[in-house]
Each structure stands twice: as structure tokens, then as C-alpha cells.
Write a protein that holds these residues in place. Structure first.
Motif, short mmCIF file in Angstrom:
data_model
loop_
_atom_site.label_atom_id
_atom_site.label_comp_id
_atom_site.label_asym_id
_atom_site.label_seq_id
_atom_site.Cartn_x
_atom_site.Cartn_y
_atom_site.Cartn_z
N GLN A 1 0.83 -1.22 0.00
CA GLN A 1 0.00 0.00 0.00
C GLN A 1 0.85 1.26 0.00
OE1 GLN A 1 -2.45 -0.69 3.43
NE2 GLN A 1 -3.94 -1.92 2.31
N ALA A 2 1.99 1.20 0.68
CA ALA A 2 2.91 2.35 0.73
C ALA A 2 3.75 2.45 -0.55
CB ALA A 2 3.81 2.25 1.95
N GLY A 3 3.72 1.40 -1.37
CA GLY A 3 4.48 1.40 -2.62
C GLY A 3 5.97 1.28 -2.44
N VAL A 4 6.40 0.63 -1.36
CA VAL A 4 7.84 0.54 -1.07
C VAL A 4 8.37 -0.89 -1.08
CG1 VAL A 4 7.86 2.68 0.27
CG2 VAL A 4 7.49 0.50 1.44
N GLN A 5 7.56 -1.88 -1.42
CA GLN A 5 8.02 -3.27 -1.35
C GLN A 5 9.22 -3.53 -2.25
OE1 GLN A 5 5.16 -2.33 -2.73
NE2 GLN A 5 4.79 -3.46 -4.61
N GLU A 6 9.39 -2.74 -3.32
CA GLU A 6 10.52 -2.92 -4.23
C GLU A 6 11.85 -2.50 -3.59
OE1 GLU A 6 10.27 -4.49 -7.13
OE2 GLU A 6 8.14 -4.74 -6.71
N GLU A 7 11.79 -1.82 -2.46
CA GLU A 7 13.00 -1.39 -1.75
C GLU A 7 13.68 -2.54 -1.01
OE1 GLU A 7 14.37 1.74 -1.71
OE2 GLU A 7 12.86 2.26 -3.21
N PHE A 8 12.99 -3.68 -0.92
CA PHE A 8 13.46 -4.78 -0.09
C PHE A 8 13.59 -6.07 -0.90
CE2 PHE A 8 10.67 -1.96 2.31
CZ PHE A 8 11.57 -1.44 3.21
N THR A 9 14.49 -6.94 -0.43
CA THR A 9 14.57 -8.29 -0.96
C THR A 9 13.73 -9.16 -0.04
OG1 THR A 9 16.82 -7.84 -1.72
CG2 THR A 9 16.13 -10.15 -1.64
N LEU A 10 12.54 -9.54 -0.53
CA LEU A 10 11.57 -10.27 0.28
C LEU A 10 11.68 -11.78 0.03
CD1 LEU A 10 8.48 -7.97 -0.33
CD2 LEU A 10 9.90 -8.07 1.72
N PHE A 11 11.54 -12.54 1.12
CA PHE A 11 11.55 -14.00 1.06
C PHE A 11 10.30 -14.52 1.73
CE2 PHE A 11 15.88 -12.81 0.43
CZ PHE A 11 16.37 -13.75 -0.47
N GLU A 12 9.85 -15.70 1.31
CA GLU A 12 8.61 -16.25 1.87
C GLU A 12 8.78 -16.81 3.28
OE1 GLU A 12 8.04 -20.66 0.15
OE2 GLU A 12 8.08 -19.10 -1.40
N SER A 13 10.03 -17.10 3.67
CA SER A 13 10.25 -17.63 5.02
C SER A 13 11.68 -17.32 5.47
CB SER A 13 10.03 -19.14 5.04
OG SER A 13 11.06 -19.78 4.32
N ARG A 14 11.90 -17.45 6.76
CA ARG A 14 13.25 -17.26 7.30
C ARG A 14 14.22 -18.28 6.73
NH1 ARG A 14 14.19 -18.28 13.52
NH2 ARG A 14 12.14 -17.33 13.53
N SER A 15 13.77 -19.53 6.58
CA SER A 15 14.67 -20.56 6.04
C SER A 15 15.08 -20.24 4.61
CB SER A 15 14.03 -21.95 6.14
OG SER A 15 12.82 -21.99 5.40
N HIS A 16 14.18 -19.69 3.80
CA HIS A 16 14.55 -19.29 2.44
C HIS A 16 15.54 -18.13 2.46
CE1 HIS A 16 10.93 -21.57 1.17
NE2 HIS A 16 11.69 -21.80 0.11
N ALA A 17 15.31 -17.17 3.35
CA ALA A 17 16.24 -16.03 3.46
C ALA A 17 17.62 -16.49 3.92
CB ALA A 17 15.68 -14.99 4.43
N LEU A 18 17.66 -17.43 4.85
CA LEU A 18 18.94 -17.95 5.32
C LEU A 18 19.65 -18.76 4.24
CD1 LEU A 18 18.03 -18.97 8.96
CD2 LEU A 18 19.63 -17.18 8.26
N ALA A 19 18.91 -19.54 3.49
CA ALA A 19 19.51 -20.33 2.42
C ALA A 19 20.12 -19.42 1.37
CB ALA A 19 18.46 -21.25 1.78
N HIS A 20 19.48 -18.30 1.10
CA HIS A 20 19.99 -17.35 0.11
C HIS A 20 21.20 -16.59 0.67
CE1 HIS A 20 20.22 -13.87 -2.54
NE2 HIS A 20 19.63 -14.64 -3.43
N ALA A 21 21.22 -16.41 1.96
CA ALA A 21 22.28 -15.62 2.60
C ALA A 21 23.58 -16.42 2.76
CB ALA A 21 21.82 -15.12 3.97
N GLU A 22 23.52 -17.71 2.58
CA GLU A 22 24.73 -18.54 2.78
C GLU A 22 25.74 -18.34 1.67
OE1 GLU A 22 23.13 -22.51 3.19
OE2 GLU A 22 23.00 -22.25 5.34
#
Length: 117
Positions: free
Chosen positions: A96-117
């Protein structure tokens, strides 16, 4: 005289898979945002990726948007790999704020951690 009740926000800092993980749950509003900002600001540059898990956040106000934008700005300035996972409530507000493109969004913490390795 009415009583002003602020939401409750629990913030936990973890070190997982070489990443700094900040997990927040509850209400992120004017009365609780300081707790989250302190945890995010204490991540040292060069200490690995930052994964912010907001999947347990049930209320997300405009101060939360401001805190996330400031964290993203700081992460870019210090070359910190910033990953974000959100509840539906947070995702809706970011859209709604139109700012989601400012972030790298992941569906879960485990997905974010797997990408961060």
C-alpha cells in the motif's frame, strides 16, 4: 481518564547460518518501534547478512515502514546484505505504501537464510 495501551513487540537476535537474524513478533507501532530499531542498529558492518523476520508481526504501522526504509538505507551504505520475511499484515502495508521494491523479500526465514549462505 482513558488508558493508552501500546502493543507488545518481542524482538530476538540470533546468529544462524552465518547471518545476523532479528525476529520480531507482535505489534510494531509507535510504542514498540524503538525496540526493533535498537536491535537492527546494533548489527555491525562486516558481520554477515542481516535477516529480519517479521512473519510474527500482527500489526504494522507507518513507523514500521520508516524503520524498514532506514534499515535498508543503512544496509546499503554499509554493504550489509539485508533480507526480509514478512507476515501478510506487513506485506499489505509495504504494498500500500508502494515501497516493497525497496526490499529483498523472502517467503520464510529458512529461504532467506539459504539465500544468505
Amino acid at each position: 481518564m482513558p488508558t493508552e495501551v501500546h502493543g507488545v513487540l518481542t524482538v530476538e537476535r540470533l546468529r544462524l547460518a552465518g547471518a545476523n537474524v532479528v525476529v520480531a513478533s507482535g505489534d510494531l507501532d509507535l510504542g514498540t518501534v524503538r525496540r526493533l530499531r535498537w536491535s537492527l542498529d546494533s548489527v555491525a558492518p562486516g558481520s554477515g547478512p542481516l535477516v529480519l523476520d517479521l512473519s510474527g508481526v500482527s500489526f504494522f504501522g507507518s513507523v514500521g515502514v520508516a524503520a524498514l526504509l532506514e534499515t535498508a538505507r543503512r544496509a546499503r551504505a554499509f554493504r550489509i546484505d539485508f533480507r526480509l520475511t514478512c507476515s501478510d499484515a506487513v506485506t499489505r502495508v509495504l504494498e500500500q505504501a508502494g515501497v516493497q521494491e525497496e526490499f529483498t523479500l523472502f517467503e520464510s526465514r529458512s529461504h532467506a537464510l539459504a539465500h544468505a549462505e
